[in-house]
Motif scaffolding. Structure first.
Motif, PDB file in Angstrom:
ATOM      1  N   PRO A   1       0.804  -1.216   0.000  1.00  0.00           N
ATOM      2  CA  PRO A   1       0.000   0.000   0.000  1.00  0.00           C
ATOM      3  C   PRO A   1       0.838   1.268   0.000  1.00  0.00           C
ATOM      4  O   PRO A   1       1.930   1.312   0.565  1.00  0.00           O
ATOM      5  CB  PRO A   1      -0.795  -0.111   1.296  1.00  0.00           C
ATOM      6  N   LEU A   2       0.312   2.288  -0.647  1.00  0.00           N
ATOM      7  CA  LEU A   2       0.852   3.634  -0.560  1.00  0.00           C
ATOM      8  C   LEU A   2      -0.131   4.448   0.273  1.00  0.00           C
ATOM      9  O   LEU A   2      -1.203   3.953   0.636  1.00  0.00           O
ATOM     10  CB  LEU A   2       1.026   4.224  -1.965  1.00  0.00           C
ATOM     11  N   ASN A   3       0.179   5.677   0.589  1.00  0.00           N
ATOM     12  CA  ASN A   3      -0.681   6.505   1.449  1.00  0.00           C
ATOM     13  C   ASN A   3      -2.115   6.535   0.956  1.00  0.00           C
ATOM     14  O   ASN A   3      -2.373   6.851  -0.197  1.00  0.00           O
ATOM     15  CB  ASN A   3      -0.133   7.924   1.534  1.00  0.00           C
ATOM     16  N   GLY A   4      -3.033   6.190   1.828  1.00  0.00           N
ATOM     17  CA  GLY A   4      -4.446   6.239   1.517  1.00  0.00           C
ATOM     18  C   GLY A   4      -5.062   4.908   1.136  1.00  0.00           C
ATOM     19  O   GLY A   4      -6.278   4.776   1.059  1.00  0.00           O
ATOM     20  N   SER A   5      -4.264   3.889   0.905  1.00  0.00           N
ATOM     21  CA  SER A   5      -4.761   2.577   0.498  1.00  0.00           C
ATOM     22  C   SER A   5      -5.374   1.835   1.682  1.00  0.00           C
ATOM     23  O   SER A   5      -4.883   1.916   2.807  1.00  0.00           O
ATOM     24  CB  SER A   5      -3.629   1.740  -0.085  1.00  0.00           C
ATOM     25  N   SER A   6      -6.435   1.073   1.402  1.00  0.00           N
ATOM     26  CA  SER A   6      -7.050   0.238   2.443  1.00  0.00           C
ATOM     27  C   SER A   6      -6.311  -1.089   2.618  1.00  0.00           C
ATOM     28  O   SER A   6      -6.633  -1.855   3.530  1.00  0.00           O
ATOM     29  CB  SER A   6      -8.512  -0.039   2.101  1.00  0.00           C
ATOM     30  N   ILE A   7      -5.337  -1.371   1.786  1.00  0.00           N
ATOM     31  CA  ILE A   7      -4.559  -2.609   1.906  1.00  0.00           C
ATOM     32  C   ILE A   7      -3.726  -2.528   3.182  1.00  0.00           C
ATOM     33  O   ILE A   7      -3.132  -1.488   3.487  1.00  0.00           O
ATOM     34  CB  ILE A   7      -3.659  -2.818   0.667  1.00  0.00           C
ATOM     35  N   ALA A   8      -3.670  -3.616   3.931  1.00  0.00           N
ATOM     36  CA  ALA A   8      -2.901  -3.656   5.177  1.00  0.00           C
ATOM     37  C   ALA A   8      -1.448  -3.278   4.924  1.00  0.00           C
ATOM     38  O   ALA A   8      -0.902  -3.549   3.848  1.00  0.00           O
ATOM     39  CB  ALA A   8      -2.977  -5.055   5.795  1.00  0.00           C
ATOM     40  N   LYS A   9      -0.804  -2.679   5.924  1.00  0.00           N
ATOM     41  CA  LYS A   9       0.593  -2.244   5.788  1.00  0.00           C
ATOM     42  C   LYS A   9       1.521  -3.388   5.423  1.00  0.00           C
ATOM     43  O   LYS A   9       2.565  -3.181   4.816  1.00  0.00           O
ATOM     44  CB  LYS A   9       1.069  -1.561   7.071  1.00  0.00           C
ATOM     45  N   THR A  10       1.158  -4.598   5.818  1.00  0.00           N
ATOM     46  CA  THR A  10       1.986  -5.763   5.511  1.00  0.00           C
ATOM     47  C   THR A  10       1.842  -6.190   4.050  1.00  0.00           C
ATOM     48  O   THR A  10       2.572  -7.047   3.583  1.00  0.00           O
ATOM     49  CB  THR A  10       1.612  -6.950   6.421  1.00  0.00           C
ATOM     50  N   GLY A  11       0.878  -5.608   3.331  1.00  0.00           N
ATOM     51  CA  GLY A  11       0.665  -5.933   1.921  1.00  0.00           C
ATOM     52  C   GLY A  11      -0.335  -7.059   1.747  1.00  0.00           C
ATOM     53  O   GLY A  11      -0.859  -7.606   2.716  1.00  0.00           O
ATOM     54  N   LYS A  12      -0.583  -7.381   0.474  1.00  0.00           N
ATOM     55  CA  LYS A  12      -1.586  -8.387   0.168  1.00  0.00           C
ATOM     56  C   LYS A  12      -1.278  -9.043  -1.173  1.00  0.00           C
ATOM     57  O   LYS A  12      -0.901  -8.374  -2.126  1.00  0.00           O
ATOM     58  CB  LYS A  12      -2.966  -7.709   0.100  1.00  0.00           C
ATOM     59  N   GLU A  13      -1.446 -10.365  -1.225  1.00  0.00           N
ATOM     60  CA  GLU A  13      -1.319 -11.072  -2.493  1.00  0.00           C
ATOM     61  C   GLU A  13      -2.613 -10.915  -3.284  1.00  0.00           C
ATOM     62  O   GLU A  13      -3.704 -11.082  -2.726  1.00  0.00           O
ATOM     63  CB  GLU A  13      -1.010 -12.549  -2.275  1.00  0.00           C
ATOM     64  N   LEU A  14      -2.485 -10.591  -4.556  1.00  0.00           N
ATOM     65  CA  LEU A  14      -3.627 -10.425  -5.449  1.00  0.00           C
ATOM     66  C   LEU A  14      -3.359 -11.198  -6.729  1.00  0.00           C
ATOM     67  O   LEU A  14      -2.200 -11.399  -7.111  1.00  0.00           O
ATOM     68  CB  LEU A  14      -3.844  -8.937  -5.764  1.00  0.00           C
ATOM     69  N   THR A  15      -4.427 -11.620  -7.402  1.00  0.00           N
ATOM     70  CA  THR A  15      -4.295 -12.392  -8.637  1.00  0.00           C
ATOM     71  C   THR A  15      -4.973 -11.656  -9.782  1.00  0.00           C
ATOM     72  O   THR A  15      -6.091 -11.154  -9.630  1.00  0.00           O
ATOM     73  CB  THR A  15      -4.912 -13.795  -8.470  1.00  0.00           C
TER      74      THR A  15
ATOM     75  N   MET B   1      -8.774   0.508  -2.372  1.00  0.00           N
ATOM     76  CA  MET B   1      -7.483  -0.183  -2.390  1.00  0.00           C
ATOM     77  C   MET B   1      -6.353   0.701  -2.922  1.00  0.00           C
ATOM     78  O   MET B   1      -5.181   0.455  -2.619  1.00  0.00           O
ATOM     79  CB  MET B   1      -7.580  -1.451  -3.251  1.00  0.00           C
ATOM     80  N   LEU B   2      -6.675   1.682  -3.700  1.00  0.00           N
ATOM     81  CA  LEU B   2      -5.661   2.532  -4.332  1.00  0.00           C
ATOM     82  C   LEU B   2      -5.098   3.541  -3.342  1.00  0.00           C
ATOM     83  O   LEU B   2      -5.793   3.961  -2.429  1.00  0.00           O
ATOM     84  CB  LEU B   2      -6.281   3.262  -5.522  1.00  0.00           C
ATOM     85  N   PRO B   3      -3.850   3.954  -3.532  1.00  0.00           N
ATOM     86  CA  PRO B   3      -2.845   3.474  -4.472  1.00  0.00           C
ATOM     87  C   PRO B   3      -1.997   2.357  -3.853  1.00  0.00           C
ATOM     88  O   PRO B   3      -1.907   2.240  -2.642  1.00  0.00           O
ATOM     89  CB  PRO B   3      -1.996   4.717  -4.718  1.00  0.00           C
ATOM     90  N   PHE B   4      -1.359   1.558  -4.713  1.00  0.00           N
ATOM     91  CA  PHE B   4      -0.446   0.528  -4.234  1.00  0.00           C
ATOM     92  C   PHE B   4       0.628   0.234  -5.271  1.00  0.00           C
ATOM     93  O   PHE B   4       0.471   0.520  -6.448  1.00  0.00           O
ATOM     94  CB  PHE B   4      -1.176  -0.756  -3.829  1.00  0.00           C
ATOM     95  N   GLU B   5       1.741  -0.310  -4.775  1.00  0.00           N
ATOM     96  CA  GLU B   5       2.826  -0.735  -5.653  1.00  0.00           C
ATOM     97  C   GLU B   5       2.624  -2.200  -6.014  1.00  0.00           C
ATOM     98  O   GLU B   5       2.069  -2.967  -5.222  1.00  0.00           O
ATOM     99  CB  GLU B   5       4.189  -0.559  -4.972  1.00  0.00           C
ATOM    100  N   ILE B   6       3.101  -2.583  -7.191  1.00  0.00           N
ATOM    101  CA  ILE B   6       2.932  -3.937  -7.719  1.00  0.00           C
ATOM    102  C   ILE B   6       4.298  -4.626  -7.740  1.00  0.00           C
ATOM    103  O   ILE B   6       5.230  -4.154  -8.394  1.00  0.00           O
ATOM    104  CB  ILE B   6       2.359  -3.875  -9.152  1.00  0.00           C
ATOM    105  N   TYR B   7       4.397  -5.731  -7.023  1.00  0.00           N
ATOM    106  CA  TYR B   7       5.641  -6.500  -6.949  1.00  0.00           C
ATOM    107  C   TYR B   7       5.390  -7.942  -7.371  1.00  0.00           C
ATOM    108  O   TYR B   7       4.306  -8.474  -7.131  1.00  0.00           O
ATOM    109  CB  TYR B   7       6.180  -6.529  -5.509  1.00  0.00           C
ATOM    110  N   VAL B   8       6.390  -8.571  -7.963  1.00  0.00           N
ATOM    111  CA  VAL B   8       6.347 -10.005  -8.218  1.00  0.00           C
ATOM    112  C   VAL B   8       7.601 -10.635  -7.640  1.00  0.00           C
ATOM    113  O   VAL B   8       8.622  -9.972  -7.464  1.00  0.00           O
ATOM    114  CB  VAL B   8       6.243 -10.360  -9.729  1.00  0.00           C
ATOM    115  N   ASP B   9       7.502 -11.912  -7.361  1.00  0.00           N
ATOM    116  CA  ASP B   9       8.670 -12.648  -6.892  1.00  0.00           C
ATOM    117  C   ASP B   9       9.649 -12.788  -8.051  1.00  0.00           C
ATOM    118  O   ASP B   9       9.262 -13.037  -9.186  1.00  0.00           O
ATOM    119  CB  ASP B   9       8.256 -14.030  -6.382  1.00  0.00           C
ATOM    120  N   ARG B  10      10.910 -12.597  -7.771  1.00  0.00           N
ATOM    121  CA  ARG B  10      11.948 -12.644  -8.799  1.00  0.00           C
ATOM    122  C   ARG B  10      11.909 -13.952  -9.595  1.00  0.00           C
ATOM    123  O   ARG B  10      12.222 -13.986 -10.779  1.00  0.00           O
ATOM    124  CB  ARG B  10      13.317 -12.450  -8.171  1.00  0.00           C
TER     125      ARG B  10
END
Length: 175
Positions: free
Chosen positions: A45-59, A85-94
């Motif tokens: 999550p970035l500032n203002g997102s409802s996603i938990a600070k620990t992050g969340k897996e999404l498909t 949910m916005l805004p958030f950063e998008i990460y994938v496992d290497r």
């Protein structure tokens, strides 16, 4: 995602698209994106997102590439949830990324590398992060306690040497 050290930033989601819950993705490399239907990614999550600070897996439920990239995610089917949910950063496992050729690397690989000043012939700092300014990538470095942006172009970045853990540069000097 178990190990955050293996997470690679692909971009951000900052805006909704339409009324059925789609997200606009601003990807660092939309031409060679690993995001496709069924791919699971990690949202931070970035500032203002409802996603938990620990992050969340999404498909990814579906994704469309064009002038803008928009995606539908599993379990999100209305604009109100998207906006929360916005805004958030998008990460994938290497491990989901293709292997690089011998002379290639991912930009994420240079974060933390030493900045070697060619003119001074010494290490002067570290690469903190990078960003795309629309024209080219810029390295944000910390040199002598100050943040210095170095354009990632041949004029300034002469060599990326992963084996020696350094980026050899001509450091921009203030007039």
């Amino acid at each position: 995602m178990e190990n955050s050290e293996n997470l690679i930033l692909l971009g951000t989601a900052t805006r909704p698209h339409g009324i059925k819950g789609a997200f606009v993705f601003n990807l660092e490399n939309k031409d060679n994106s690993v995001l496709q239907k069924g791919v699971t990614f990690f949202a931070k999550p970035l500032n203002g997102s409802s996603i938990a600070k620990t992050g969340k897996e999404l498909t990814v439920k579906s994704i469309s590439f064009g002038n803008k990239v928009f995606a539908y995610l599993e379990g999100v089917d209305n604009r109100n949830v998207t906006e929360e949910m916005l805004p958030f950063e998008i990460y994938v496992d290497r491990s989901t990324l293709p292997e690089t050729e011998e002379d290639e690397f991912y930009m994420a690989d240079i974060i933390g590398l030493d900045v070697f000043d060619i003119e001074k012939d010494q290490v002067v700092g570290k690469v903190v992060k990078y960003f795309d300014n629309g024209a080219h990538i810029v390295l944000n470095t910390k040199i002598n306690g100050k943040h210095v942006d170095i354009p990632f172009v041949d004029q300034f970045v002469k060599l990326v040497n992963l084996e020696e853990n350094r980026v050899e540069c001509l450091i921009p000097r203030l007039m």
